[in-house]
Structure formats: C-alpha cells, structure tokens
Design a protein around this motif. Structure first.
Motif, PDB file in Angstrom:
ATOM      1  N   ILE A  97       0.854  -1.209   0.000  1.00 25.22           N
ATOM      2  CA  ILE A  97       0.000   0.000   0.000  1.00 25.22           C
ATOM      3  C   ILE A  97       0.879   1.244   0.000  1.00 25.22           C
ATOM      4  O   ILE A  97       0.560   2.246  -0.637  1.00 25.22           O
ATOM      5  CB  ILE A  97      -0.992   0.000   1.190  1.00 25.22           C
ATOM      6  N   GLN A  98       2.033   1.159   0.668  1.00 23.98           N
ATOM      7  CA  GLN A  98       2.897   2.344   0.757  1.00 23.98           C
ATOM      8  C   GLN A  98       3.585   2.635  -0.579  1.00 23.98           C
ATOM      9  O   GLN A  98       3.650   3.785  -1.007  1.00 23.98           O
ATOM     10  CB  GLN A  98       3.917   2.143   1.868  1.00 23.98           C
ATOM     11  N   ILE A  99       4.079   1.601  -1.256  1.00 27.80           N
ATOM     12  CA  ILE A  99       4.793   1.871  -2.507  1.00 27.80           C
ATOM     13  C   ILE A  99       3.831   2.148  -3.671  1.00 27.80           C
ATOM     14  O   ILE A  99       4.211   2.761  -4.651  1.00 27.80           O
ATOM     15  CB  ILE A  99       5.814   0.766  -2.881  1.00 27.80           C
ATOM     16  N   PHE A 100       2.581   1.738  -3.560  1.00 25.01           N
ATOM     17  CA  PHE A 100       1.613   2.058  -4.627  1.00 25.01           C
ATOM     18  C   PHE A 100       1.159   3.513  -4.568  1.00 25.01           C
ATOM     19  O   PHE A 100       0.575   4.026  -5.509  1.00 25.01           O
ATOM     20  CB  PHE A 100       0.367   1.168  -4.534  1.00 25.01           C
ATOM     21  N   GLY A 101       1.378   4.180  -3.427  1.00 19.32           N
ATOM     22  CA  GLY A 101       0.919   5.553  -3.253  1.00 19.32           C
ATOM     23  C   GLY A 101       1.820   6.564  -3.952  1.00 19.32           C
ATOM     24  O   GLY A 101       2.727   6.204  -4.711  1.00 19.32           O
ATOM     25  N   GLU A 102       1.556   7.835  -3.683  1.00 28.55           N
ATOM     26  CA  GLU A 102       2.349   8.919  -4.300  1.00 28.55           C
ATOM     27  C   GLU A 102       3.743   8.979  -3.690  1.00 28.55           C
ATOM     28  O   GLU A 102       4.727   9.231  -4.387  1.00 28.55           O
ATOM     29  CB  GLU A 102       1.639  10.262  -4.110  1.00 28.55           C
ATOM     30  N   SER A 103       3.828   8.779  -2.377  1.00 24.80           N
ATOM     31  CA  SER A 103       5.134   8.817  -1.704  1.00 24.80           C
ATOM     32  C   SER A 103       5.012   8.136  -0.352  1.00 24.80           C
ATOM     33  O   SER A 103       3.903   7.958   0.171  1.00 24.80           O
ATOM     34  CB  SER A 103       5.594  10.261  -1.497  1.00 24.80           C
ATOM     35  N   PHE A 104       6.177   7.735   0.193  1.00 24.67           N
ATOM     36  CA  PHE A 104       6.180   7.235   1.571  1.00 24.67           C
ATOM     37  C   PHE A 104       7.410   7.779   2.278  1.00 24.67           C
ATOM     38  O   PHE A 104       8.486   7.875   1.698  1.00 24.67           O
ATOM     39  CB  PHE A 104       6.129   5.699   1.614  1.00 24.67           C
ATOM     40  N   ASP A 108      13.270   6.744   9.033  1.00 27.69           N
ATOM     41  CA  ASP A 108      14.467   7.598   9.074  1.00 27.69           C
ATOM     42  C   ASP A 108      14.196   8.982   8.456  1.00 27.69           C
ATOM     43  O   ASP A 108      15.129   9.750   8.208  1.00 27.69           O
ATOM     44  CB  ASP A 108      15.643   6.914   8.361  1.00 27.69           C
ATOM     45  N   GLU A 109      12.921   9.264   8.208  1.00 22.59           N
ATOM     46  CA  GLU A 109      12.435  10.564   7.721  1.00 22.59           C
ATOM     47  C   GLU A 109      12.796  10.877   6.271  1.00 22.59           C
ATOM     48  O   GLU A 109      12.627  12.003   5.804  1.00 22.59           O
ATOM     49  CB  GLU A 109      12.889  11.714   8.646  1.00 22.59           C
ATOM     50  N   ILE A 110      13.319   9.874   5.553  1.00 25.56           N
ATOM     51  CA  ILE A 110      13.590  10.079   4.124  1.00 25.56           C
ATOM     52  C   ILE A 110      12.312   9.730   3.344  1.00 25.56           C
ATOM     53  O   ILE A 110      11.677   8.700   3.596  1.00 25.56           O
ATOM     54  CB  ILE A 110      14.767   9.207   3.643  1.00 25.56           C
ATOM     55  N   THR A 111      11.948  10.646   2.425  1.00 23.64           N
ATOM     56  CA  THR A 111      10.736  10.433   1.620  1.00 23.64           C
ATOM     57  C   THR A 111      11.116   9.877   0.254  1.00 23.64           C
ATOM     58  O   THR A 111      12.060  10.359  -0.383  1.00 23.64           O
ATOM     59  CB  THR A 111       9.974  11.764   1.449  1.00 23.64           C
ATOM     60  N   HIS A 112      10.398   8.847  -0.166  1.00 27.13           N
ATOM     61  CA  HIS A 112      10.649   8.225  -1.471  1.00 27.13           C
ATOM     62  C   HIS A 112       9.395   8.343  -2.338  1.00 27.13           C
ATOM     63  O   HIS A 112       8.280   8.215  -1.809  1.00 27.13           O
ATOM     64  CB  HIS A 112      10.989   6.740  -1.296  1.00 27.13           C
ATOM     65  N   PRO A 113       9.574   8.541  -3.639  1.00 24.00           N
ATOM     66  CA  PRO A 113       8.391   8.533  -4.502  1.00 24.00           C
ATOM     67  C   PRO A 113       7.827   7.121  -4.615  1.00 24.00           C
ATOM     68  O   PRO A 113       8.587   6.145  -4.641  1.00 24.00           O
ATOM     69  CB  PRO A 113       8.943   9.009  -5.859  1.00 24.00           C
TER      70      PRO A 113
END
Ligand code: GLN
Length: 240
Positions: A97-104, A108-113
């Motif tokens: 669910i997290q990787i299908f979204g716009e970002s997660f 460690d507070e790093i945001t990935h698309p």
C-alpha cells in the motif's frame, strides 16, 4: 501456457514476503483451479523485468529498506504500472500500500516517490502497529469481516480518488479508522496472515475482477474453522 490461462504475477517475493505473503498468490491459483479455471503463478524476482501481460499482480510486505529497493525496481521496470493502465487486478499488502501511493516517508524521515497508482501518502507513525485486526468491508465490497495480522510503522492517508477497503473495529490499519485502499481494480491492505487464506471472500472478489465472471462459493471446512479461530482471537483482544 494457453491464451485462457489466468496469470498471477507474484512480484518480488524475495524482497516483499513478510509473513508468507506469497500465500496470497497460492490461494488465488488454488481457488481458480478448484473451479476448473486454468491459472498459473509467474514469479518475478528482484533484478528481473516485470511482465505487463499478467491478469493479477500480488505484492507483499517488507521492511523499509526492502520496500525502497522494491519501489526502485518497479519504477525501472514499469510492467505493473502498464498492466494497471490495461485494467489488471492488483493486490498490495503493507509495504504494497505504501509503494503504490504517491510517496512514503520512512522511519528515518527520508521520503521516497511511490508508483502513483493509489491516491495516498504514507509516513512513519510514532509507534508500531502490531496485532490482530478486524475491519468491516466498505461499500459492501465483499461479505464478512476482514481479518488479518498487522505489523507496520507506516500510516497512510487516502486522497479523494482512493476509497478505504474497510473500516477498522479492532487494530490500527491505515490510521485507526480506515483499513487499506481501493482504486479501480487495485486493492491494498495492511493485513498479513496471509490475508487471502483468511478472507476467501476477498480472494474471490479479486478472481471475479480478473476473470470478469462470477464464481460459485467453495465449501472448505478448514478455512471456515481458521476464520472462526482468528475472529475469536481478535475479538478477545478487543475485550482486553
Ligand atoms: N516497512 C513498512 C512499515 O513498517 C511496511 C511493513 C510491512 O510491510 N510489514 O510501515
């Protein structure tokens, strides 16, 4: 492999396979075969291209590092995204669910698309949600109570294009209220178990979406017994 064989892509089980999530692919395959529908599992491991012609895609859960590697791989090999454009059916669990979204945003507070398939964003919560979950399917999507086991730090906020899969009565799910997401023929959930052996009605809903035909109920006493035990366990937790 004939034209009419329903292909289930088991996507990156070597990275995303927490709590035996590959079992979701096995359940889809078995429930089709038991009804005389020809089906097969196509396993796609890390480093391999993702086919775009499968009928159902199944993605499991994993740790933050594993899901970051997975999302990079899926962005570089966009077979799953192309299949969604074609109308393929997809199940994503937890990291799914997290990787299908716009970002997660990881712990460690790093945001990935993300893959941008679901109108949602996820971020690490202050605590880890662990335990049995019960949730009421939204919009009458399928019968019965959704049950499963959650273990995640991420919390997910849905945008207007995504709707919840279910409403939580025990446990946390996305945010303590909603569980999972549905957008087009993509279904996401935080629930392991794996989720499909524990929720045959959800498995059959995905089969019907993928095949475009109604399926008859299957009488499987072991599944009925397992569901009763799990519902009791989760119910007892609610009373504590
Ligand atoms: N790494 C994510 C989290 O902790 C997903 C965990 C999982 O897939 N079980 O939120």
């Amino acid at each position: 492999m004939s034209e009419s064989t329903v292909q289930i892509a088991l996507v990156l089980p070597d990275l995303l396979g927490t709590y035996g999530d590959f079992g979701n692919a096995v359940v889809l395959d078995k429930r089709m075969k038991w009804r005389g529908i020809s089906s097969e599992i196509v396993t796609v491991n890390f480093g391999e291209p993702v086919p775009e012609t499968c009928d159902i895609y199944v993605v499991g859960g994993g740790e933050d590092t594993a899901q970051t590697l997975a999302v990079r791989h899926l962005r570089e090999h966009p077979g799953l995204q192309r299949a969604v454009t074609r109308g393929a059916t997809v199940l994503g669990v937890c990291a799914g669910i997290q990787i299908f979204g716009e970002s997660f945003t990881r712990a460690d507070e790093i945001t990935h698309p993300g893959l941008g398939l679901i109108d949602s964003t996820s971020h690490a919560g202050g605590s880890r949600a662990i335990g049995e979950v019960l949730a009421k399917p939204a919009h009458g999507l399928f019968d019965g109570v959704l049950t499963g086991f959650e273990n995640h730090q991420g919390r997910t906020v849905l945008g207007p294009a995504a709707r919840p899969l279910a409403h939580v009565t025990v446990g946390t799910g996305n945010d303590g209220k909603n569980e999972g997401a549905v957008q087009g023929k993509i279904v996401c959930t935080y629930l392991h178990g794996p989720v499909l052996p524990r929720n045959p009605a959800l498995a059959d809903m995905l089969i019907e979406w993928a095949t475009g035909r109604k399926v008859e109920p299957l009488e499987l006493p072991a599944v009925t017994q397992m569901r009763a035990e799990r519902l009791k366990a989760a119910g007892q937790r609610a009373e504590v």
